[in-house]
Design a protein around this motif. Structure first.
Motif, short mmCIF file in Angstrom:
data_model
loop_
_atom_site.label_atom_id
_atom_site.label_comp_id
_atom_site.label_asym_id
_atom_site.label_seq_id
_atom_site.Cartn_x
_atom_site.Cartn_y
_atom_site.Cartn_z
N ARG A 73 13.22 3.82 -19.38
CA ARG A 73 12.69 2.83 -20.31
C ARG A 73 13.20 1.43 -19.99
O ARG A 73 12.46 0.46 -20.06
N ILE A 74 14.47 1.37 -19.63
CA ILE A 74 15.03 0.07 -19.24
C ILE A 74 14.35 -0.41 -17.97
O ILE A 74 14.03 -1.59 -17.83
N GLN A 75 14.08 0.53 -17.08
CA GLN A 75 13.42 0.15 -15.83
C GLN A 75 12.08 -0.52 -16.10
O GLN A 75 11.75 -1.53 -15.48
N SER A 76 11.34 0.03 -17.05
CA SER A 76 10.04 -0.59 -17.29
C SER A 76 10.19 -1.87 -18.12
O SER A 76 9.44 -2.83 -17.96
N GLU A 77 11.18 -1.87 -18.98
CA GLU A 77 11.46 -3.08 -19.77
C GLU A 77 11.80 -4.25 -18.85
O GLU A 77 11.36 -5.38 -19.04
N LEU A 78 12.54 -3.95 -17.81
CA LEU A 78 12.92 -5.01 -16.85
C LEU A 78 11.81 -5.28 -15.84
O LEU A 78 11.94 -6.14 -14.99
N LYS A 79 10.74 -4.50 -15.95
CA LYS A 79 9.62 -4.63 -15.02
C LYS A 79 10.05 -4.47 -13.58
O LYS A 79 9.66 -5.25 -12.70
N LEU A 80 10.88 -3.49 -13.31
CA LEU A 80 11.27 -3.22 -11.93
C LEU A 80 10.05 -2.72 -11.16
O LEU A 80 9.25 -1.96 -11.70
N ASP A 81 9.93 -3.14 -9.92
CA ASP A 81 8.81 -2.62 -9.14
C ASP A 81 9.23 -1.33 -8.42
O ASP A 81 10.40 -0.94 -8.47
N GLU A 82 8.27 -0.70 -7.77
CA GLU A 82 8.56 0.60 -7.16
C GLU A 82 9.70 0.54 -6.15
O GLU A 82 10.52 1.43 -6.07
N ILE A 134 0.83 -1.20 0.00
CA ILE A 134 0.00 0.00 0.00
C ILE A 134 0.86 1.25 0.00
O ILE A 134 0.66 2.18 -0.77
N LYS A 135 1.89 1.21 0.83
CA LYS A 135 2.77 2.37 0.94
C LYS A 135 3.45 2.66 -0.41
O LYS A 135 3.60 3.82 -0.79
N ASN A 136 3.83 1.62 -1.09
CA ASN A 136 4.44 1.82 -2.40
C ASN A 136 3.51 2.51 -3.37
O ASN A 136 3.93 3.40 -4.12
N VAL A 137 2.26 2.10 -3.37
CA VAL A 137 1.29 2.74 -4.26
C VAL A 137 1.17 4.22 -3.89
O VAL A 137 1.19 5.10 -4.75
N THR A 143 3.33 6.18 -2.37
CA THR A 143 4.55 6.90 -2.74
C THR A 143 4.55 7.23 -4.23
O THR A 143 4.91 8.33 -4.64
N ASN A 144 4.14 6.26 -4.99
CA ASN A 144 4.10 6.43 -6.43
C ASN A 144 3.13 7.53 -6.86
O ASN A 144 3.43 8.35 -7.71
N ILE A 145 1.98 7.53 -6.22
CA ILE A 145 0.98 8.56 -6.54
C ILE A 145 1.53 9.95 -6.20
O ILE A 145 1.45 10.89 -6.99
N LEU A 146 2.15 10.06 -5.02
CA LEU A 146 2.71 11.36 -4.62
C LEU A 146 3.75 11.84 -5.61
O LEU A 146 3.81 13.02 -5.95
N ARG A 147 4.55 10.91 -6.09
CA ARG A 147 5.59 11.27 -7.05
C ARG A 147 4.94 11.84 -8.30
O ARG A 147 5.34 12.87 -8.82
N LYS A 148 3.89 11.17 -8.76
CA LYS A 148 3.22 11.65 -9.97
C LYS A 148 2.51 12.98 -9.73
O LYS A 148 2.41 13.80 -10.63
N GLU A 149 2.01 13.17 -8.52
CA GLU A 149 1.32 14.42 -8.20
C GLU A 149 2.30 15.53 -7.83
O GLU A 149 1.90 16.64 -7.53
N LYS A 150 3.57 15.18 -7.78
CA LYS A 150 4.63 16.11 -7.37
C LYS A 150 4.34 16.74 -6.01
O LYS A 150 4.39 17.94 -5.81
N ARG A 151 3.99 15.89 -5.08
CA ARG A 151 3.75 16.37 -3.72
C ARG A 151 4.60 15.58 -2.76
O ARG A 151 5.07 14.49 -3.08
N PHE A 152 4.75 16.14 -1.57
CA PHE A 152 5.56 15.44 -0.59
C PHE A 152 4.80 15.27 0.71
O PHE A 152 4.18 16.20 1.22
N ILE A 153 4.82 14.07 1.22
CA ILE A 153 4.28 13.82 2.56
C ILE A 153 5.27 12.95 3.29
O ILE A 153 5.84 12.02 2.70
N GLU A 154 5.51 13.29 4.54
CA GLU A 154 6.53 12.56 5.30
C GLU A 154 6.30 11.06 5.30
O GLU A 154 5.17 10.58 5.40
N ASP A 155 7.41 10.37 5.26
CA ASP A 155 7.37 8.92 5.18
C ASP A 155 6.61 8.28 6.35
O ASP A 155 5.84 7.35 6.16
N ASP A 156 6.82 8.82 7.53
CA ASP A 156 6.15 8.25 8.71
C ASP A 156 4.63 8.34 8.58
O ASP A 156 3.91 7.47 9.02
#
Ligand SMILES: Nc1ncnc2c1ncn2[C@@H]1O[C@H](COP(=O)(O)OP(=O)(O)OP(=O)(O)O)[C@@H](O)[C@H]1O
Ligand SMILES: [Mg+2]
Length: 392
Positions: free
Chosen positions: A374-383, A160-163, A165-178
């Motif tokens: 592009r390589i990251q997605s090609e290799l299917k790296l997860d978040e 859940i946390k990964n999802v 984090t990913n959304i925040l990155r796309k929204e260009k926002r920051f919320i503390e990790d804790d």
């Protein structure tokens, strides 16, 4: 637009934590001609059932024919709607699936419709996909027998946390990790709830109320540790760590760090022995993705550790417990090594070299992958793997 809609997965790859279910669903489609005609997807709310049905349709280029509760009003109605839908039309270009979302929501009055559905299932030329939170209701028992049953996993807090984090990155926002951790833990497997929480706090200037929660966290763990170490073991202890708003992995570290502050000699040996069992179950959980083992971890960690002490001797006085910083670092480091390995594995498989060689060349491979999404997605790296690369 709500973030849950905005970030609703469009491809199988984007659906988190449901690899097993996805494999089973694909198999169901492949075997459709010979096998069962209906598929029953079930799990707790917000884990991806509806999403999965839609993704399946779009990835396999199928139309969706969706039935609503109102179609189940009576036998005549469902016959009228469903019968033409399940008949094969030779001129059709596109295949289709028939979706009955939230089939457990069909109420008593509509059970006539449900009976008719049972009659028609076997004659369907198209896969029928149903979703439900609870399939164990008596009214669904015949439907269960006619269906392939696939359970979706409850998402763990890390996924859940990964999802988030990913959304925040796309929204260009920051919320503390804790704070993200708190939201993820609090969601108890419900990703929709977590995303909604995230969106609502992202609009606040002041997140101090969340911080307040955070402050409780420390008092909660102190109190729980005190009771476990000093108190007489009782059944209540089985839930004692549930109220601590912290992932179980962290709680383990807290317990581990502080055992020697309270226990001596044989008590110490017993307590550490139990901790090693906790670790065994942790390993099994990760290997088999069997989250029910959490229950055992919890029992060992609370009641077990508490009962390891010499019960004759009552412990008094105040002990100040220590935050497990040192161990946390080792643990994080191990996590990093895991990530490094998994990236190297994916790379090795992709370019057909040995895993060992990939590990040896890792410093340079890492730079290349890191600078090339592009390589990251090609290799299917997860978040988590991408996060690892970026954090290095
Ligand atoms: N496994 C998942 N991976 C990625 N996103 C997910 C996943 N599960 C849920 N979501 C997110 O949560 C939202 C709600 O998911 P969905 O509607 O598929 O849940 P559901 O299992 O059908 O829930 P319910 O039982 O309440 O109908 C999605 O729009 C998506 O943003
Ligand atoms: Mg749904």
């Amino acid at each position: 637009m709500t973030w849950t809609e905005k970030y609703r997965p469009k491809f199988f790859d984007e659906i988190k934590g449901q690899k097993e279910a996805i494999t089973k669903i694909k198999k169901f489609l492949e075997n459709f001609e010979k096998g069962k005609k209906a598929l029953l997807l079930h799990s707790s709310p917000g884990t991806g059932k509806t999403t999965l049905a839609y993704v399946l349709a779009s990835e396999k280029n199928l139309e969706i024919f969706e039935l609503n509760a109102s179609d189940f009003r009576n036998r005549e109605k469902i016959k009228e709607v469903l019968k033409p839908a399940i008949e094969q039309k030779s001129l059709r270009k596109k295949g289709k699936i028939i979706l009955i979302d939230e089939v457990d929501g069909i109420s008593k009055i509509e059970e006539g419709g449900l009976m008719e559905l049972l009659n028609l299932i076997d004659y369907s030329s198209y896969p029928i996909i149903m979703t439900a939170n609870n399939i164990w209701d008596r009214k669904l028992s015949s439907l269960r027998k006619k269906s392939e049953i696939v359970k979706l996993k409850e998402l763990n807090y890390n996924e859940i946390k990964n999802v988030l984090t990913n959304i925040l990155r796309k929204e260009k926002r920051f919320i503390e990790d804790d704070i993200l951790t708190i939201i993820a833990v609090k969601a108890k497997g419900d990703l929709r709830a977590a995303i909604n929480d995230l969106q609502s706090i992202s609009n606040l200037d002041d997140v101090s109320f969340v911080k307040f929660d955070e402050r409780n966290k420390e008092t909660d763990i102190f109190n729980s540790l005190r009771q476990v170490f000093k108190g007489k073991p009782s059944e209540d202890f089985l839930q004692i760590f549930d109220s601590v708003n912290m992932p179980l992995d962290d709680i383990i570290l807290w317990v581990e760090e502080n055992i020697p502050k309270e226990y001596r000699g044989e008590e110490l040996a017993k307590a550490y022995d139990l901790l090693s069992k906790v670790d065994v179950f942790k390993g099994r959980i990760h290997k088999q993705q069997y989250w029910r083992f959490f229950v055992y971890m919890n029992i060992f960690l609370s009641y077990g550790i508490s009962a390891s002490k010499n019960l004759e001797k009552i412990r008094e006085g105040f002990t100040s417990y220590k935050k497990p910083s040192r161990i946390l670092k080792i643990w994080l480091n191990n996590k990093k090594i895991e990530k490094k390995k998994s990236i190297a594995q994916k790379y090795a498989k992709y370019v057909h070299v040995g895993e060992k060689r990939a590990l040896k060349e890792f410093p340079i491979i890492k730079q290349i992958i890191k600078s090339n999404p592009r390589i990251q997605s090609e290799l299917k790296l997860d978040e988590q793997e991408i996060e690892y690369l970026n954090g290095e």
